[in-house]
Write a protein that holds these residues in place. Structure first.
Motif, PDB file in Angstrom:
ATOM      1  N   ASP A  34       0.813  -1.213   0.000  1.00 50.01           N
ATOM      2  CA  ASP A  34       0.000   0.000   0.000  1.00 50.01           C
ATOM      3  C   ASP A  34       0.850   1.269   0.000  1.00 50.01           C
ATOM      4  O   ASP A  34       0.579   2.205  -0.742  1.00 50.01           O
ATOM      5  N   GLN A  35       1.918   1.294   0.822  1.00 51.51           N
ATOM      6  CA  GLN A  35       2.787   2.472   0.854  1.00 51.51           C
ATOM      7  C   GLN A  35       3.429   2.710  -0.504  1.00 51.51           C
ATOM      8  O   GLN A  35       3.516   3.838  -0.966  1.00 51.51           O
ATOM      9  N   ARG A  36       3.872   1.654  -1.130  1.00 49.68           N
ATOM     10  CA  ARG A  36       4.519   1.802  -2.435  1.00 49.68           C
ATOM     11  C   ARG A  36       3.528   2.275  -3.490  1.00 49.68           C
ATOM     12  O   ARG A  36       3.860   3.086  -4.354  1.00 49.68           O
ATOM     13  N   LEU A  37       2.303   1.767  -3.432  1.00 58.36           N
ATOM     14  CA  LEU A  37       1.287   2.211  -4.385  1.00 58.36           C
ATOM     15  C   LEU A  37       0.925   3.670  -4.137  1.00 58.36           C
ATOM     16  O   LEU A  37       0.723   4.443  -5.078  1.00 58.36           O
ATOM     17  N   GLU A  74       1.394   6.680  -6.792  1.00 59.92           N
ATOM     18  CA  GLU A  74       0.297   7.595  -7.133  1.00 59.92           C
ATOM     19  C   GLU A  74       0.729   9.049  -6.981  1.00 59.92           C
ATOM     20  O   GLU A  74       0.435   9.893  -7.830  1.00 59.92           O
ATOM     21  N   THR A  75       1.466   9.354  -5.915  1.00 61.49           N
ATOM     22  CA  THR A  75       1.971  10.709  -5.703  1.00 61.49           C
ATOM     23  C   THR A  75       2.903  11.131  -6.830  1.00 61.49           C
ATOM     24  O   THR A  75       2.795  12.243  -7.359  1.00 61.49           O
ATOM     25  N   GLU A  76       3.824  10.239  -7.208  1.00 62.48           N
ATOM     26  CA  GLU A  76       4.761  10.563  -8.279  1.00 62.48           C
ATOM     27  C   GLU A  76       4.051  10.753  -9.618  1.00 62.48           C
ATOM     28  O   GLU A  76       4.402  11.646 -10.389  1.00 62.48           O
ATOM     29  N   LEU A  77       3.054   9.937  -9.888  1.00 63.61           N
ATOM     30  CA  LEU A  77       2.294  10.100 -11.135  1.00 63.61           C
ATOM     31  C   LEU A  77       1.560  11.435 -11.150  1.00 63.61           C
ATOM     32  O   LEU A  77       1.513  12.110 -12.176  1.00 63.61           O
ATOM     33  N   ALA A  78       0.985  11.819 -10.012  1.00 63.19           N
ATOM     34  CA  ALA A  78       0.293  13.107  -9.927  1.00 63.19           C
ATOM     35  C   ALA A  78       1.270  14.255 -10.142  1.00 63.19           C
ATOM     36  O   ALA A  78       0.961  15.225 -10.850  1.00 63.19           O
ATOM     37  N   ARG A  79       2.459  14.154  -9.563  1.00 59.47           N
ATOM     38  CA  ARG A  79       3.492  15.192  -9.782  1.00 59.47           C
ATOM     39  C   ARG A  79       3.852  15.279 -11.257  1.00 59.47           C
ATOM     40  O   ARG A  79       4.022  16.372 -11.801  1.00 59.47           O
ATOM     41  N   GLY A  80       4.010  14.139 -11.888  1.00 56.70           N
ATOM     42  CA  GLY A  80       4.342  14.127 -13.309  1.00 56.70           C
ATOM     43  C   GLY A  80       3.264  14.771 -14.160  1.00 56.70           C
ATOM     44  O   GLY A  80       3.561  15.518 -15.093  1.00 56.70           O
TER      45      GLY A  80
END
Length: 129
Positions: free
Chosen positions: A90-93, A97-103
């Motif tokens: 869950d933490q990795r997902l 998700e955070t990194e994808l949103a930043r991108g």
């Protein structure tokens, strides 16, 4: 047979994948499994029987056809067993998700007319946007 013994077989997992989208005839299931795994019709029937006997699927007869559907109860048991292990992924997902949103935000800034530097204009900071 334990749930993971049933799900450990790739043919049975594939059958359940086929049933996720709804009820299918044994013939339709057999056609896909025979094509993908090169199994005989009796071998496919054996896998269907294992799934049925252990509660992962049910079958109803309509004339000469058998219609199979997935049953959720054993899958809920598997889900419950997996619950304590979810913290490992869950933490990795969430991080992904955070990194994808930043991108996505960064890509949006690069395409925005306000984000492009022009003569005499200044680029807005993230706080100003």
């Amino acid at each position: 047979m334990h749930a993971f013994d049933v799900l450990g077989d790739p043919v049975r997992r594939r059958i359940l994948e086929l049933l996720v989208d709804g009820e299918r005839t044994s013939g339709a299931i057999t056609d896909v499994i025979r094509a993908e795994f090169a199994l005989s019709q009796p071998a496919v029937s054996q896998h269907l029987r294992v799934l049925r006997e252990h509660g992962f699927s049910s079958a109803r007869a309509e004339g000469t056809r058998r219609y199979y559907t997935v049953e959720s109860a054993p899958l809920l048991e598997v889900d419950a067993w997996l619950s304590p292990f979810r913290r490992f992924w869950d933490q990795r997902l969430d991080a992904l998700e955070t990194e994808l949103a930043r991108g996505r935000r960064a890509a949006g800034r690069h395409h925005s007319p306000l984000a492009q530097k022009g003569s005499g204009s200044t680029r807005m900071t993230d706080r100003e946007e």
